[in-house]
Design a protein around this motif. Structure first.
Motif, PDB file in Angstrom:
ATOM      1  N   ASP A 106      -9.641  -0.961   6.132  1.00  0.00           N
ATOM      2  CA  ASP A 106     -10.302  -1.876   5.197  1.00  0.00           C
ATOM      3  C   ASP A 106      -9.284  -2.764   4.490  1.00  0.00           C
ATOM      4  O   ASP A 106      -9.497  -3.981   4.343  1.00  0.00           O
ATOM      5  CB  ASP A 106     -11.099  -1.079   4.166  1.00  0.00           C
ATOM      6  CG  ASP A 106     -12.355  -0.445   4.743  1.00  0.00           C
ATOM      7  OD1 ASP A 106     -12.774  -0.861   5.844  1.00  0.00           O
ATOM      8  OD2 ASP A 106     -12.904   0.475   4.116  1.00  0.00           O
ATOM      9  N   ARG A 107      -8.174  -2.178   4.049  1.00  0.00           N
ATOM     10  CA  ARG A 107      -7.155  -2.933   3.333  1.00  0.00           C
ATOM     11  C   ARG A 107      -6.547  -4.029   4.208  1.00  0.00           C
ATOM     12  O   ARG A 107      -6.187  -5.098   3.731  1.00  0.00           O
ATOM     13  CB  ARG A 107      -6.054  -1.989   2.853  1.00  0.00           C
ATOM     14  CG  ARG A 107      -6.441  -1.115   1.675  1.00  0.00           C
ATOM     15  CD  ARG A 107      -6.336  -1.846   0.371  1.00  0.00           C
ATOM     16  NE  ARG A 107      -4.947  -2.091  -0.007  1.00  0.00           N
ATOM     17  CZ  ARG A 107      -4.573  -2.746  -1.087  1.00  0.00           C
ATOM     18  NH1 ARG A 107      -5.489  -3.257  -1.886  1.00  0.00           N
ATOM     19  NH2 ARG A 107      -3.302  -2.925  -1.383  1.00  0.00           N
ATOM     20  N   ARG A 140      -9.522   4.973   7.540  1.00  0.00           N
ATOM     21  CA  ARG A 140     -10.555   3.985   7.212  1.00  0.00           C
ATOM     22  C   ARG A 140     -10.139   3.128   6.033  1.00  0.00           C
ATOM     23  O   ARG A 140     -10.397   1.919   5.991  1.00  0.00           O
ATOM     24  CB  ARG A 140     -11.880   4.696   6.934  1.00  0.00           C
ATOM     25  CG  ARG A 140     -12.550   5.254   8.187  1.00  0.00           C
ATOM     26  CD  ARG A 140     -13.797   6.059   7.824  1.00  0.00           C
ATOM     27  NE  ARG A 140     -14.563   6.428   8.998  1.00  0.00           N
ATOM     28  CZ  ARG A 140     -14.318   7.494   9.753  1.00  0.00           C
ATOM     29  NH1 ARG A 140     -13.296   8.297   9.437  1.00  0.00           N
ATOM     30  NH2 ARG A 140     -15.062   7.766  10.810  1.00  0.00           N
ATOM     31  N   ARG A 141      -9.499   3.746   5.038  1.00  0.00           N
ATOM     32  CA  ARG A 141      -9.044   3.000   3.867  1.00  0.00           C
ATOM     33  C   ARG A 141      -8.024   1.941   4.273  1.00  0.00           C
ATOM     34  O   ARG A 141      -8.091   0.786   3.822  1.00  0.00           O
ATOM     35  CB  ARG A 141      -8.435   3.959   2.839  1.00  0.00           C
ATOM     36  CG  ARG A 141      -7.973   3.298   1.560  1.00  0.00           C
ATOM     37  CD  ARG A 141      -7.536   4.328   0.529  1.00  0.00           C
ATOM     38  NE  ARG A 141      -6.292   4.971   0.893  1.00  0.00           N
ATOM     39  CZ  ARG A 141      -5.069   4.483   0.611  1.00  0.00           C
ATOM     40  NH1 ARG A 141      -4.961   3.317  -0.012  1.00  0.00           N
ATOM     41  NH2 ARG A 141      -3.993   5.136   0.948  1.00  0.00           N
ATOM     42  N   GLY A 189     -10.387   9.589   6.427  1.00  0.00           N
ATOM     43  CA  GLY A 189     -10.620   8.771   5.241  1.00  0.00           C
ATOM     44  C   GLY A 189      -9.474   7.824   4.961  1.00  0.00           C
ATOM     45  O   GLY A 189      -9.687   6.649   4.605  1.00  0.00           O
ATOM     46  N   GLU A 190      -8.245   8.302   5.135  1.00  0.00           N
ATOM     47  CA  GLU A 190      -7.088   7.443   4.907  1.00  0.00           C
ATOM     48  C   GLU A 190      -7.005   6.342   5.964  1.00  0.00           C
ATOM     49  O   GLU A 190      -6.651   5.201   5.660  1.00  0.00           O
ATOM     50  CB  GLU A 190      -5.804   8.279   4.895  1.00  0.00           C
ATOM     51  CG  GLU A 190      -5.613   9.096   3.636  1.00  0.00           C
ATOM     52  CD  GLU A 190      -5.442   8.222   2.409  1.00  0.00           C
ATOM     53  OE1 GLU A 190      -4.354   7.644   2.217  1.00  0.00           O
ATOM     54  OE2 GLU A 190      -6.418   8.070   1.637  1.00  0.00           O
ATOM     55  N   GLU A 220       0.847  -1.194   0.000  1.00  0.00           N
ATOM     56  CA  GLU A 220       0.000   0.000   0.000  1.00  0.00           C
ATOM     57  C   GLU A 220       0.883   1.246   0.000  1.00  0.00           C
ATOM     58  O   GLU A 220       1.816   1.359   0.792  1.00  0.00           O
ATOM     59  CB  GLU A 220      -0.900   0.009   1.241  1.00  0.00           C
ATOM     60  CG  GLU A 220      -1.982   1.045   1.207  1.00  0.00           C
ATOM     61  CD  GLU A 220      -3.022   0.796   0.127  1.00  0.00           C
ATOM     62  OE1 GLU A 220      -3.645   1.753  -0.339  1.00  0.00           O
ATOM     63  OE2 GLU A 220      -3.202  -0.385  -0.267  1.00  0.00           O
TER      64      GLU A 220
END
Length: 295
Positions: A212-213, A208-209, A205-206, A192
């Motif tokens: 999820d990853r 949360r991203r 937002g980052e 990533e």
């Protein structure tokens, strides 16, 4: 597990210390250049993995710098082996110098090189060189350090410096080598890339991203506290627990969290120096990486 393509060594680091490290499923390796958001990403990982802003130990203890010669390798391995939670480990080694295991997640944080360089300049003035030499077994500095160039003069020289990117990783060629290697791997399922400016623009937002990853479930009611704890202001207030300084190499822990912004490096170069920077980076990295990096 494939053997790393390269071994990176300096007075302070040796990527060969990764040899034989027993990875676990889900481990996270944070691979960054100096002053590109390393401690920030370590804190984000700590918050996501542990689920609380109240860390059980200093961040450097939870997330050791495995390559650093200041602490015995076996002590680092033992500390990581004793951790019951998902582990997140710091390195300044490019991914081609770290064992790549399909069970492990690798995250590389990229920052505009000029901003990174300005932070590196100020960081150099905050290091206790005598203490660092003592910890790494190097000769102590023989003379008091000379007065440094003002950053306005130092930065164009940093851009012009010709350096072996594998020997001087914090040079402009070294930065571009690190990022180009990660960019070439960006489509791999366990790699990533994170842009420092995206953390500034949308930290929640980052986070949360990344959760999820990495398959990390965070209860919705916990998000506000976790995101707030990862803000630059909150981290500066907790510098005693979060600065990478358990062995006393920083003169001032709060100064480590100096500014954390974006754009300062570009403002220090005149139009000629900016043009030279663009020419140099165009020769060192692919165009699509540069578009992403410089946006």
């Amino acid at each position: 597990m494939p053997t790393p393509a390269h071994r990176y060594r300096s007075d302070d680091e040796d990527s060969g210390r990764w040899a034989g490290f027993p990875f676990r499923d889900g481990d996270i390796v944070i691979s960054t250049r100096s002053k590109s958001g390393t401690t920030w990403m370590q804190m984000i990982c700590a918050l996501l993995v542990l689920g609380t802003p109240e860390l059980p130990a200093p961040l450097t203890v939870l997330s050791p710098w495995l390559d650093w010669l200041a602490e015995p390798r076996d002590a680092v391995f033992d500390r990581l082996a004793a951790q019951p939670h998902r582990r997140f480990i710091k390195t300044h080694t490019p991914l081609d110098g770290v064992p790549l295991d399909p069970r492990v997640h690798y995250v590389v944080v990229a920052r505009h090189p000029l901003d990174m360089a300005v932070s590196l300049y100020h960081q150099a003035g905050n290091l206790d060189r005598v203490r660092l030499a003592e910890l790494t077994g190097q000769p102590a500095p023989a003379e008091p350090p000379r007065a440094r160039q003002p950053v306005e003069q130092w930065l164009p020289n940093w851009v012009r410096q010709e350096a072996d990117p594998r020997a001087e990783l914090d040079s402009l060629p070294g930065v571009m080598l690190h990022l180009s290697d990660a960019w070439a791997r960006r489509h791999e399922p366990n790699v990533e890339l994170v842009h420092y400016d995206d953390l500034l623009a949308d930290l929640g937002g980052e986070m949360r991203r990344l959760a999820d990853r990495w398959g990390i479930a965070v209860p919705p009611e916990r998000w506000p506290d976790l995101v707030e704890a990862a803000t630059f202001g909150q981290m500066r207030e907790r510098a005693d627990r979060l600065a990478p300084d358990t062995l006393g190499v920083l003169r001032d822990r709060q100064v480590f969290f100096r500014q954390g912004g974006s754009g300062q490096g570009r403002s220090l170069l005149d139009s000629s120096a900016q043009a030279h920077y663009r020419e140099r980076t165009a020769a060192l990295a692919p165009p699509d990486l540069l578009r992403w990096l410089h946006r």
